[in-house]
Design a protein around this motif. Structure first.
Motif, PDB file in Angstrom:
ATOM      1  N   SER A 169       0.841  -1.198   0.000  1.00 28.90           N
ATOM      2  CA  SER A 169       0.000   0.000   0.000  1.00 28.90           C
ATOM      3  C   SER A 169       0.875   1.246   0.000  1.00 28.90           C
ATOM      4  O   SER A 169       1.842   1.334   0.769  1.00 28.90           O
ATOM      5  N   LEU A 170       0.532   2.195  -0.866  1.00 28.33           N
ATOM      6  CA  LEU A 170       1.259   3.456  -0.952  1.00 28.33           C
ATOM      7  C   LEU A 170       0.344   4.569  -0.470  1.00 28.33           C
ATOM      8  O   LEU A 170      -0.813   4.652  -0.889  1.00 28.33           O
ATOM      9  N   PHE A 171       0.864   5.422   0.404  1.00 31.61           N
ATOM     10  CA  PHE A 171       0.057   6.474   1.015  1.00 31.61           C
ATOM     11  C   PHE A 171       0.583   7.858   0.650  1.00 31.61           C
ATOM     12  O   PHE A 171       1.789   8.103   0.648  1.00 31.61           O
ATOM     13  N   TYR A 172      -0.373   8.738   0.381  1.00 32.13           N
ATOM     14  CA  TYR A 172      -0.087  10.115  -0.006  1.00 32.13           C
ATOM     15  C   TYR A 172      -0.900  11.041   0.899  1.00 32.13           C
ATOM     16  O   TYR A 172      -1.930  10.635   1.444  1.00 32.13           O
ATOM     17  N   SER A 173      -0.458  12.282   1.027  1.00 34.37           N
ATOM     18  CA  SER A 173      -1.235  13.216   1.843  1.00 34.37           C
ATOM     19  C   SER A 173      -1.067  14.644   1.348  1.00 34.37           C
ATOM     20  O   SER A 173      -0.195  14.938   0.513  1.00 34.37           O
ATOM     21  N   MET A 174      -1.926  15.507   1.872  1.00 31.85           N
ATOM     22  CA  MET A 174      -1.817  16.940   1.644  1.00 31.85           C
ATOM     23  C   MET A 174      -2.284  17.638   2.904  1.00 31.85           C
ATOM     24  O   MET A 174      -3.299  17.257   3.498  1.00 31.85           O
ATOM     25  N   THR A 175      -1.537  18.652   3.344  1.00 29.29           N
ATOM     26  CA  THR A 175      -1.939  19.447   4.500  1.00 29.29           C
ATOM     27  C   THR A 175      -2.780  20.631   4.028  1.00 29.29           C
ATOM     28  O   THR A 175      -2.772  20.978   2.835  1.00 29.29           O
ATOM     29  N   ARG A 176      -3.496  21.247   4.956  1.00 31.79           N
ATOM     30  CA  ARG A 176      -4.289  22.412   4.578  1.00 31.79           C
ATOM     31  C   ARG A 176      -3.380  23.530   4.081  1.00 31.79           C
ATOM     32  O   ARG A 176      -3.717  24.242   3.130  1.00 31.79           O
ATOM     33  N   GLU A 177      -2.208  23.708   4.703  1.00 36.21           N
ATOM     34  CA  GLU A 177      -1.264  24.733   4.271  1.00 36.21           C
ATOM     35  C   GLU A 177      -0.804  24.476   2.836  1.00 36.21           C
ATOM     36  O   GLU A 177      -0.708  25.409   2.017  1.00 36.21           O
ATOM     37  N   GLU A 178      -0.528  23.222   2.517  1.00 38.47           N
ATOM     38  CA  GLU A 178      -0.121  22.882   1.147  1.00 38.47           C
ATOM     39  C   GLU A 178      -1.257  23.155   0.172  1.00 38.47           C
ATOM     40  O   GLU A 178      -1.033  23.633  -0.948  1.00 38.47           O
ATOM     41  N   TYR A 179      -2.474  22.848   0.602  1.00 37.72           N
ATOM     42  CA  TYR A 179      -3.633  23.074  -0.263  1.00 37.72           C
ATOM     43  C   TYR A 179      -3.826  24.559  -0.542  1.00 37.72           C
ATOM     44  O   TYR A 179      -4.051  24.974  -1.681  1.00 37.72           O
ATOM     45  N   LEU A 180      -3.734  25.386   0.498  1.00 41.32           N
ATOM     46  CA  LEU A 180      -3.904  26.826   0.318  1.00 41.32           C
ATOM     47  C   LEU A 180      -2.825  27.382  -0.601  1.00 41.32           C
ATOM     48  O   LEU A 180      -3.092  28.249  -1.442  1.00 41.32           O
ATOM     49  N   HIS A 181      -1.607  26.891  -0.449  1.00 45.46           N
ATOM     50  CA  HIS A 181      -0.514  27.327  -1.321  1.00 45.46           C
ATOM     51  C   HIS A 181      -0.780  26.899  -2.759  1.00 45.46           C
ATOM     52  O   HIS A 181      -0.570  27.675  -3.703  1.00 45.46           O
ATOM     53  N   LEU A 182      -1.248  25.656  -2.931  1.00 45.49           N
ATOM     54  CA  LEU A 182      -1.541  25.130  -4.258  1.00 45.49           C
ATOM     55  C   LEU A 182      -2.618  25.954  -4.952  1.00 45.49           C
ATOM     56  O   LEU A 182      -2.537  26.221  -6.162  1.00 45.49           O
ATOM     57  N   ARG A 183      -3.620  26.372  -4.202  1.00 47.98           N
ATOM     58  CA  ARG A 183      -4.734  27.137  -4.768  1.00 47.98           C
ATOM     59  C   ARG A 183      -4.460  28.637  -4.809  1.00 47.98           C
ATOM     60  O   ARG A 183      -5.247  29.404  -5.347  1.00 47.98           O
ATOM     61  N   GLY A 184      -3.330  29.054  -4.215  1.00 45.63           N
ATOM     62  CA  GLY A 184      -2.995  30.474  -4.219  1.00 45.63           C
ATOM     63  C   GLY A 184      -3.883  31.300  -3.325  1.00 45.63           C
ATOM     64  O   GLY A 184      -4.117  32.490  -3.578  1.00 45.63           O
TER      65      GLY A 184
END
Length: 202
Positions: A169-184
């Motif tokens: 099993s391979l696991f990935y994640s995203m933090t809220r800070e990363e999401y906000l940065h990604l969306r600008g």
């Protein structure tokens, strides 16, 4: 649970009358085994699965409905769990999904996952979202990559529902800070962009 509406989809609570739509894809050997469960053998088995979704307090599970066709083509769950040990004060969720193979290749599941990510990060204020796939599930991997998740770790597991099959099993994640940065987005404002989906009352 809120209803999420995107350009092509409605993510809504499951209804028992959806059982034939679920059975259409849940009986397909390309679906269940790739997600770690056995294919459904009857429409009644799908009906029972829907009842389980409706009463599960540890997971919000949406039926993924095509707006034009008014047909359920998949399922998406936001589970109250994490593949790692709990981090004190950190709200974590894990996304899981399946899609009818007849609708693969249209970008429908990335569209659904991105709507749930936006809802989880900006409305529920989740800190971390996880997503995973078995090493042989390449379609799920592509969805995860399209949604911007970052690979974190892998581990060996045994699938009890599939006769003790050994998988990686391979696991990935995203933090809220990363999401906000990604969306600008600035300062977590929900008004810094035009949302690609809308929320309706269930």
């Amino acid at each position: 649970m809120k209803i999420l509406v995107t350009e092509r989809l409605i993510l809504r609570p499951w209804r028992e009358e959806d059982h034939m739509d679920m059975y259409e894809y849940a009986k397909d050997p390309l679906v269940g085994p790739n997600a770690g469960w056995t294919s459904h053998k009857s429409p009644e088995e799908s009906r029972v699965a829907i009842r389980r979704f409706q009463h599960d307090r540890k997971c919000d599970t949406w039926a993924v409905e095509l707006r034009r066709e008014k047909k359920v083509v998949g399922s998406l769950g936001l589970h109250k769990r994490s593949p790692r040990l709990p981090v004190p004060g950190c709200v974590e969720r894990e996304i899981g999904y399946v899609l009818n193979p007849a609708y693969w290749g249209r970008g429908l599941m990335p569209e659904a996952v991105k709507a749930v990510m936006e809802y989880a990060f900006l409305v529920l204020l989740v800190d971390v979202i996880w997503c995973g796939h078995y090493d042989f599930n390449h379609n799920s991997k592509r969805v995860i990559e399209k949604c911007g998740f970052t690979f974190r770790f892998e581990r060996e597991e045994i699938l009890g529902q599939l006769s003790g099959k050994h998988v990686r099993s391979l696991f990935y994640s995203m933090t809220r800070e990363e999401y906000l940065h990604l969306r600008g987005l600035q300062n977590g404002s929900q008004h810094a962009f035009t949302s690609k989906f809308k929320i309706e009352k269930a």
